[in-house]
Design a protein around this motif. Structure first.
Motif, PDB file in Angstrom:
ATOM      1  N   THR A 171       3.642   1.997   4.151  1.00 59.81           N
ATOM      2  CA  THR A 171       3.384   1.732   5.563  1.00 59.81           C
ATOM      3  C   THR A 171       3.302   0.231   5.789  1.00 59.81           C
ATOM      4  O   THR A 171       3.198  -0.543   4.832  1.00 59.81           O
ATOM      5  CB  THR A 171       2.075   2.410   6.016  1.00 59.81           C
ATOM      6  OG1 THR A 171       1.933   2.262   7.429  1.00 59.81           O
ATOM      7  CG2 THR A 171       0.874   1.785   5.332  1.00 59.81           C
ATOM      8  N   VAL A 172       3.332  -0.183   7.038  1.00 63.02           N
ATOM      9  CA  VAL A 172       3.286  -1.600   7.376  1.00 63.02           C
ATOM     10  C   VAL A 172       1.838  -2.032   7.579  1.00 63.02           C
ATOM     11  O   VAL A 172       1.091  -1.398   8.329  1.00 63.02           O
ATOM     12  CB  VAL A 172       4.092  -1.881   8.661  1.00 63.02           C
ATOM     13  CG1 VAL A 172       3.939  -3.344   9.076  1.00 63.02           C
ATOM     14  CG2 VAL A 172       5.552  -1.543   8.448  1.00 63.02           C
ATOM     15  N   LYS A 176      -2.404   1.776   6.875  1.00 63.47           N
ATOM     16  CA  LYS A 176      -2.656   2.144   8.260  1.00 63.47           C
ATOM     17  C   LYS A 176      -2.708   3.657   8.413  1.00 63.47           C
ATOM     18  O   LYS A 176      -1.735   4.349   8.164  1.00 63.47           O
ATOM     19  CB  LYS A 176      -1.581   1.551   9.173  1.00 63.47           C
ATOM     20  CG  LYS A 176      -1.823   1.811  10.650  1.00 63.47           C
ATOM     21  CD  LYS A 176      -1.070   0.841  11.554  1.00 63.47           C
ATOM     22  CE  LYS A 176       0.415   0.798  11.280  1.00 63.47           C
ATOM     23  NZ  LYS A 176       1.094  -0.153  12.171  1.00 63.47           N
ATOM     24  N   ILE A 177      -3.877   4.160   8.848  1.00 66.16           N
ATOM     25  CA  ILE A 177      -4.041   5.602   9.018  1.00 66.16           C
ATOM     26  C   ILE A 177      -4.031   6.018  10.489  1.00 66.16           C
ATOM     27  O   ILE A 177      -3.942   7.206  10.795  1.00 66.16           O
ATOM     28  CB  ILE A 177      -5.339   6.102   8.358  1.00 66.16           C
ATOM     29  CG1 ILE A 177      -6.566   5.506   9.057  1.00 66.16           C
ATOM     30  CG2 ILE A 177      -5.361   5.776   6.867  1.00 66.16           C
ATOM     31  CD1 ILE A 177      -7.868   6.173   8.687  1.00 66.16           C
ATOM     32  N   VAL A 203      -6.477   1.681  12.619  1.00 69.73           N
ATOM     33  CA  VAL A 203      -7.445   1.762  11.530  1.00 69.73           C
ATOM     34  C   VAL A 203      -6.698   1.687  10.205  1.00 69.73           C
ATOM     35  O   VAL A 203      -5.660   2.337  10.028  1.00 69.73           O
ATOM     36  CB  VAL A 203      -8.270   3.069  11.594  1.00 69.73           C
ATOM     37  CG1 VAL A 203      -9.267   3.124  10.433  1.00 69.73           C
ATOM     38  CG2 VAL A 203      -9.007   3.173  12.929  1.00 69.73           C
ATOM     39  N   TYR A 204      -7.254   0.908   9.280  1.00 73.40           N
ATOM     40  CA  TYR A 204      -6.632   0.715   7.967  1.00 73.40           C
ATOM     41  C   TYR A 204      -7.648   1.034   6.876  1.00 73.40           C
ATOM     42  O   TYR A 204      -8.791   0.579   6.929  1.00 73.40           O
ATOM     43  CB  TYR A 204      -6.172  -0.732   7.786  1.00 73.40           C
ATOM     44  CG  TYR A 204      -5.272  -1.249   8.882  1.00 73.40           C
ATOM     45  CD1 TYR A 204      -3.890  -1.325   8.710  1.00 73.40           C
ATOM     46  CD2 TYR A 204      -5.801  -1.665  10.103  1.00 73.40           C
ATOM     47  CE1 TYR A 204      -3.066  -1.805   9.724  1.00 73.40           C
ATOM     48  CE2 TYR A 204      -4.994  -2.139  11.123  1.00 73.40           C
ATOM     49  CZ  TYR A 204      -3.623  -2.209  10.924  1.00 73.40           C
ATOM     50  OH  TYR A 204      -2.814  -2.678  11.937  1.00 73.40           O
ATOM     51  N   PRO A 212       0.835  -1.214   0.000  1.00 69.92           N
ATOM     52  CA  PRO A 212       0.000   0.000   0.000  1.00 69.92           C
ATOM     53  C   PRO A 212       0.861   1.251   0.000  1.00 69.92           C
ATOM     54  O   PRO A 212       1.874   1.329   0.689  1.00 69.92           O
ATOM     55  CB  PRO A 212      -0.788  -0.134   1.316  1.00 69.92           C
ATOM     56  CG  PRO A 212      -0.793  -1.600   1.614  1.00 69.92           C
ATOM     57  CD  PRO A 212       0.537  -2.096   1.122  1.00 69.92           C
ATOM     58  N   GLY A 213       0.468   2.232  -0.796  1.00 70.66           N
ATOM     59  CA  GLY A 213       1.251   3.458  -0.882  1.00 70.66           C
ATOM     60  C   GLY A 213       2.556   3.228  -1.598  1.00 70.66           C
ATOM     61  O   GLY A 213       3.586   3.808  -1.283  1.00 70.66           O
TER      62      GLY A 213
END
Length: 279
Positions: free
Chosen positions: A77-78, A240-241, A234-235, A62-63
């Motif tokens: 991010t992880v 992961k945000i 929260v994802y 992601p990202g």
């Protein structure tokens, strides 16, 4: 004369054997080169993949920055989400009647079961702007649990839709807007420059710049993980945000969600595949 003939025969056989040996050696040499090249190509491919991960160019992350990645604007991010193992609540809305309110949910207004756009037997739950949605007959959630659901949006203009939220409150009432009663919540919209916001009873949390506009007509998987009664992750679409303490451990916890406020006549927000599980 006989002796000469034998000598000639021996020479021919030896010559043939020599020719075969040379040909065989050349074949083995070609095979060796081919194997070496394949090994080198494989090594180079694996090395490139490893380097891509280091540089954040792997499309599986992601990202990642890949051109088709809706999270390309964000740093990698992880993804460390761990789903719960004991299901508390689950709903895919496929057993509800199209055009009716979802049977397992309550609201301060209305909601509608809709057939999925791609056809088939799948159905979505369409949320009405300004309404709050609760799971009917939901008991207080445990100290460690996860919430998962698909957030599906169909926006005419992403710059004109805002004000949705989901999270946890101390009770399961349908009064209020959810956000102002929350102990931990995530607020979201799609218009340009609108950050993802957080509401926390344990202290102010900084907003996050997230490219929600890229999801104006996409399906986003939302995942929430609560541990020790106070820690919340929260994802959004495996990104992961949030990863911090958001509430007091002894606060009662009930899930809610509200639809964003659309401006376009045909803007729609749906949820699907909801699952709450104990860790």
């Amino acid at each position: 004369m006989m002796k000469t003939s034998h000598i000639f025969t021996i020479v021919c056989i030896a010559g043939g054997l020599l020719t075969f040996t040379i040909a065989e050696a050349q074949l083995l040499k070609k095979i060796g080169k081919s194997i070496t090249k394949k090994v080198e190509d494989r090594f180079e491919k694996e090395a490139d993949k490893a380097m891509d991960k280091i540089l954040g160019e792997d499309t599986g992350v992601p990202g990642s920055g890949a051109s088709d990645d809706p999270l390309r604007e964000l740093p990698p991010t992880v993804y460390d989400f761990t789903p719960g193992t004991t299901v508390i609540f689950e709903d895919d809305f496929n057993n509800d009647a199209v055009g009716s309110m979802a049977r397992k949910w309550r609201s301060n207004g209305s909601g509608t079961i809709a057939a999925a756009e791609h056809g088939g037997a799948e159905q979505w739950f369409q949320l009405t702007s300004g309404n709050i949605y609760r799971i009917a007959n939901l008991e207080e959630l445990p100290e460690n649990f996860t919430v998962e659901f698909d957030l599906i949006t169909r926006c005419e203009d992403a710059d004109k839709i805002y004000g949705g939220s989901f999270g946890l409150t101390r009770d399961n009432q349908t009064s209020g807007d959810g956000w102002n009663q929350s102990i931990a919540a995530v607020g979201f919209g799609w218009w340009s420059g609108n950050p993802v916001k957080f509401s926390s009873e344990s202290g102010d949390k900084k907003s996050l710049g997230f490219p929600m506009k890229n999801y104006a007509r996409r399906t986003m998987r939302v995942e929430i993980q609560i541990t020790n009664g106070n820690w919340m992750k929260v994802y959004f679409d495996k990104y992961k945000i949030l990863d911090t303490d958001m509430m007091y451990a002894d606060s009662p916890k009930y899930f809610y969600i509200t639809a964003p406020k659309p401006d376009g006549k045909y803007d729609r927000t749906y949820i699907d595949n909801v699952r709450i599980s104990a860790l």
